[in-house]
Design an enzyme around this catalytic site. Sequence first.
Site, short mmCIF file in Angstrom:
data_model
loop_
_atom_site.label_atom_id
_atom_site.label_comp_id
_atom_site.label_asym_id
_atom_site.label_seq_id
_atom_site.Cartn_x
_atom_site.Cartn_y
_atom_site.Cartn_z
N GLU A 79 47.99 39.82 27.58
CA GLU A 79 47.72 39.39 28.95
C GLU A 79 47.10 40.54 29.75
O GLU A 79 47.23 41.71 29.40
CB GLU A 79 49.02 38.94 29.63
CG GLU A 79 49.60 37.68 29.00
CD GLU A 79 50.80 37.11 29.76
OE1 GLU A 79 50.86 35.88 29.90
OE2 GLU A 79 51.67 37.88 30.20
N LEU A 121 58.07 34.52 45.25
CA LEU A 121 57.95 35.41 44.09
C LEU A 121 56.61 36.09 44.03
O LEU A 121 55.57 35.47 44.28
CB LEU A 121 58.18 34.60 42.81
CG LEU A 121 57.98 35.31 41.46
CD1 LEU A 121 59.01 34.83 40.43
CD2 LEU A 121 56.57 35.09 40.90
N LEU A 122 56.62 37.36 43.73
CA LEU A 122 55.39 38.15 43.49
C LEU A 122 55.35 38.50 42.02
O LEU A 122 56.36 38.87 41.45
CB LEU A 122 55.46 39.41 44.35
CG LEU A 122 54.57 40.63 44.10
CD1 LEU A 122 54.48 41.46 45.39
CD2 LEU A 122 55.08 41.54 42.97
N ASN A 123 54.16 38.35 41.39
CA ASN A 123 54.00 39.00 40.08
C ASN A 123 52.70 39.79 40.05
O ASN A 123 52.51 40.63 40.93
CB ASN A 123 54.30 38.09 38.88
CG ASN A 123 53.49 36.84 38.75
OD1 ASN A 123 53.46 36.01 39.63
ND2 ASN A 123 52.84 36.66 37.62
N ASP A 124 51.85 39.60 39.08
CA ASP A 124 50.75 40.55 38.82
C ASP A 124 49.92 40.96 40.04
O ASP A 124 49.52 40.10 40.84
CB ASP A 124 49.74 39.94 37.84
CG ASP A 124 50.39 39.24 36.68
OD1 ASP A 124 51.61 39.36 36.49
OD2 ASP A 124 49.65 38.56 35.95
N GLN A 168 49.71 37.67 42.50
CA GLN A 168 50.22 36.37 42.10
C GLN A 168 51.42 36.05 42.98
O GLN A 168 52.38 36.83 43.03
CB GLN A 168 50.64 36.41 40.63
CG GLN A 168 49.48 36.46 39.67
CD GLN A 168 48.76 35.14 39.60
OE1 GLN A 168 49.21 34.19 38.98
NE2 GLN A 168 47.59 35.05 40.25
N ARG A 204 43.21 33.98 29.46
CA ARG A 204 43.27 34.15 30.92
C ARG A 204 43.11 35.59 31.37
O ARG A 204 43.05 36.50 30.58
CB ARG A 204 44.59 33.58 31.45
CG ARG A 204 45.82 34.17 30.79
CD ARG A 204 47.09 33.56 31.41
NE ARG A 204 48.26 33.92 30.64
CZ ARG A 204 48.85 33.14 29.73
NH1 ARG A 204 48.38 31.93 29.45
NH2 ARG A 204 49.92 33.57 29.08
N ASP A 205 43.12 35.76 32.69
CA ASP A 205 43.18 37.04 33.39
C ASP A 205 41.89 37.84 33.28
O ASP A 205 41.87 38.99 32.81
CB ASP A 205 44.37 37.90 32.88
CG ASP A 205 45.68 37.12 32.82
OD1 ASP A 205 45.80 36.14 33.57
OD2 ASP A 205 46.56 37.48 32.01
N SER A 229 45.91 35.12 37.28
CA SER A 229 45.43 36.48 37.52
C SER A 229 43.94 36.69 37.30
O SER A 229 43.31 35.97 36.50
CB SER A 229 46.20 37.46 36.64
OG SER A 229 47.49 37.61 37.18
C1 FRU Z 1 51.26 37.85 33.52
C2 FRU Z 1 50.83 36.42 33.70
C3 FRU Z 1 49.33 36.26 33.53
C4 FRU Z 1 49.04 35.02 34.33
C5 FRU Z 1 49.98 35.18 35.49
C6 FRU Z 1 50.51 33.89 36.05
O1 FRU Z 1 52.47 38.14 34.17
O2 FRU Z 1 51.53 35.58 32.82
O3 FRU Z 1 48.91 36.19 32.19
O4 FRU Z 1 47.71 34.96 34.74
O5 FRU Z 1 51.06 35.97 35.03
O6 FRU Z 1 51.24 34.13 37.23
#
Ligand code: FRU
Length: 457
Positions: free
Chosen positions: A208, A35-38, A54, A156-157, A98
């Site tokens: 976020e 899985l890929l996210n941020d 991520q 976070r982030d 992130s």
């Molecule tokens: C946003 C988030 C961030 C967090 C990350 C975790 O999509 O929830 O706030 O750092 O993804 O993967």
Amino acid sequence: MNLKNKAMEMVESYSDTAKSDAYYPTYHIAPPVGLLNDPNGFIQWKGMYHLFYQWMPFHTGHGAKFWAHLTSSDLIDWEWQEPSLAPDEWFDRNGCYSGSAVMKDDELILFYTGNVKNEEGNRETYQCKARSADGVTFEKLGVRIELPEGFTPHFRDPKVWKMEDAWYMVIGAQTTKEEGCIVLYRSEDLDTWTYEGILASGLGYMWECPDFFRLTDDVLLFSPQGLEEKGIDYRNMYQSGYIIGDFEEGFPAGKFKELDRGFEFYAPQTTEDDQGRRLLIGWMGMPDGGEEYFPTHDNHWIHQMTLPRELIQSGERIIQKPVEELKDLRVTKLIEQDTESFAGNFDRNIEVIMKDVEGDFTLEVYGYLSIRLKGERITIERPAMDGSGTEWRAADLHAPLEEIRMFIDQSSLELFVNGGEIVFSSRIFPDTERKDFRMEGKSFITVWELGSEKGVE
Ligand code: FRU
């Protein structure tokens, strides 16, 4: 075996399966497995663009994230690098969440959130630092900021930037009263950070992935959670948008605007490159937004990034213009004609440009997504991800329609209206055999086949 090697074993075992999926993109960034996210740590460092993201290599759900790492000289061809951060320390063992990148003394410095679930199952959060001298291997330097009073561990982030002679950091946060906000820190040396207070608040219960930058004015970009749907606005599970304000005077929540109107767009991050462009890449996904129904899980991958876009301020709005380099993806011109109605068959790696659009129109893309202009309103509609009927998103034009530009890449569609005044980013999952593209409406239409020699490794 260490965690990075375990992750790379997953890549070796499953990336052929992932990449053979008919929905796997041709020219967008997607994970080799998992899985890929941020997007994270987006920076141009010593002439190369670096993008981290991520990454959950072990399955197609969320969890203890890694930072995957790609580099590019042109924002088109991306080369896979060894994973830069793995969740293997006490302060990040449930995820290297992130964060962002800066350059200091020639080094590439990362700031990220160490996510920890303690023995009682409660969340702990640490803002951490890492560094690299070669841009490939990273050394973790540990915790630099602990949770201050007044906030829950949804903190976070970190996004860091330099302004005049100081470093600043914004962090997405939730107050103990469960209000979303962004907090500001300041530092002289990137090691000792002073809490400067709340920079903005007043929408939803958690914000976020904040970002701060200067166009003509100061801009705060973030992804708030907990906004109520309002007519055509805020129809996604969570939002991503911006406030044009002033670093000294503040960022009034009432001026919040959504950046993208599509079904999948979240947690975008920007950087400034050596041409002075403010570039943005977003996650073409949505947390808790139906990802469990995506048809790619069995092939061991899920999600992708948006294309890179250049941000330009126009009055009180931000325009997202596809970066110039994307023209290098053009391989063959498939059609170019004046038309009142059009039907054709195209593979799903194309760019469609419609100019001189007159009056209303309807586009049917692979029998899956429809795009309609009626009066001033543009609406996109697709089958609901959970199989219950259809779902739609919409936006109203700010100026008469002149141009539509659309990038389709197997299972995604990015629609840029009037040079990026309005943008819809969405995933599409038509039957893999379908190639049919229909249009009713008057325009001058050009379709390009897109591809790149190297593409995204
Ligand atoms: C946003 C988030 C961030 C967090 C990350 C975790 O999509 O929830 O706030 O750092 O993804 O993967």
